[in-house]
Every structure is written in structure tokens, then in C-alpha cells.
Write a protein that holds these residues in place. Structure first.
Motif, short mmCIF file in Angstrom:
data_model
loop_
_atom_site.label_atom_id
_atom_site.label_comp_id
_atom_site.label_asym_id
_atom_site.label_seq_id
_atom_site.Cartn_x
_atom_site.Cartn_y
_atom_site.Cartn_z
N GLN A 25 6.92 8.39 70.86
CA GLN A 25 6.68 8.20 69.43
C GLN A 25 6.76 9.50 68.65
O GLN A 25 7.02 9.49 67.45
N ALA A 26 6.55 10.62 69.32
CA ALA A 26 6.64 11.92 68.67
C ALA A 26 8.07 12.45 68.63
O ALA A 26 8.32 13.54 68.13
N GLY A 27 9.02 11.67 69.17
CA GLY A 27 10.42 12.07 69.09
C GLY A 27 10.99 12.70 70.35
O GLY A 27 12.10 13.19 70.34
N GLU A 28 10.24 12.69 71.44
CA GLU A 28 10.71 13.28 72.68
C GLU A 28 11.31 12.22 73.61
O GLU A 28 11.16 12.30 74.83
N LEU A 29 12.00 11.28 73.05
CA LEU A 29 12.53 10.13 73.77
C LEU A 29 13.38 10.54 74.97
O LEU A 29 13.19 10.04 76.08
N GLU A 34 13.52 8.37 81.12
CA GLU A 34 13.80 8.08 82.53
C GLU A 34 12.53 7.75 83.32
O GLU A 34 12.49 6.74 84.03
N PRO A 35 11.47 8.57 83.20
CA PRO A 35 10.25 8.20 83.94
C PRO A 35 9.66 6.86 83.48
O PRO A 35 9.14 6.11 84.30
N LEU A 36 9.79 6.56 82.21
CA LEU A 36 9.28 5.28 81.72
C LEU A 36 10.11 4.12 82.25
O LEU A 36 9.56 3.07 82.64
N LEU A 37 11.42 4.26 82.28
CA LEU A 37 12.27 3.21 82.84
C LEU A 37 12.03 3.04 84.34
O LEU A 37 12.13 1.93 84.87
N ALA A 57 11.66 3.17 69.39
CA ALA A 57 12.07 4.57 69.23
C ALA A 57 13.59 4.68 69.10
O ALA A 57 14.10 5.45 68.28
N HIS A 58 14.30 3.92 69.89
CA HIS A 58 15.77 3.95 69.80
C HIS A 58 16.24 3.42 68.45
O HIS A 58 17.16 3.97 67.85
N MET A 59 15.61 2.37 67.96
CA MET A 59 16.02 1.82 66.66
C MET A 59 15.74 2.82 65.53
O MET A 59 16.57 2.98 64.63
#
Length: 87
Positions: A25-29, A34-37, A57-59
Motif C-alpha cells: 500500500q505504500a508503493g513498494e509493490l 513475489e513473497p506475497l504470491l 495496488a496494481h489498479m
């Protein structure tokens, strides 16, 4: 947050997940996607929330292809989720 991260077990895992989602959410997508996926691939109990956060975040970043992939995974995971279909 640091005292929680020093403990072992579920509270620590939950705190780490929350920290990764805050980074998204802070922009460090790109740094934490990868760790989240990987969590989603490993059937984490919070997979729906992870995918919702990634899709949003992607949108916001106008990255509609990756957003669609996250939404597709979310709908596959929870086919009756009204929220997933609304995005």
C-alpha cells in the motif's frame, strides 16, 4: 511491531504478513509481490486478502494485466466473492 516480530509462531507470521501488505500500500509493490504470491501459492489462510491488496495496488498503478491476474486468482479461490467480482 518489533517486539511482535521477535516472537515465534502465528503472531509473528501475522505481523510479517501485515508488514508486507503495508509495504504494498505504500508503493513498494514490486519488492514484495513475489513473497506475497508465494503465500497464495502455499494456500495461506489470508490468500483472498493478499490478492485483494495486490489487485488494488496494481489498479492504482494502472497495471491492469497484473491486476487482472490477481483478480482471476481471487475469483478462482473464492468464486462467490461479490467484492472480487466488483473490482
Amino acid at each position: 511491531l518489533n517486539p511482535v516480530l521477535k516472537k515465534d509462531g502465528a503472531p509473528r507470521d501475522a505481523a510479517q504478513l501485515e508488514f508486507l501488505l503495508l509495504r504494498v500500500q505504500a508503493g513498494e509493490l514490486e519488492l514484495v509481490e513475489e513473497p506475497l504470491l508465494n503465500c497464495v501459492d502455499n494456500k495461506h489462510p489470508e490468500s483472498a486478502m493478499i490478492l485483494e491488496t495486490l489487485a488494488g495496488a496494481h489498479m492504482r498503478a494502472l497495471r491492469y494485466g497484473p491486476a487482472r491476474r490477481a483478480l482471476d486468482l481471487w475469483i478462482e479461490l473464492e468464486p462467490t466473492s461479490v467484492v472480487a467480482h466488483q473490482h
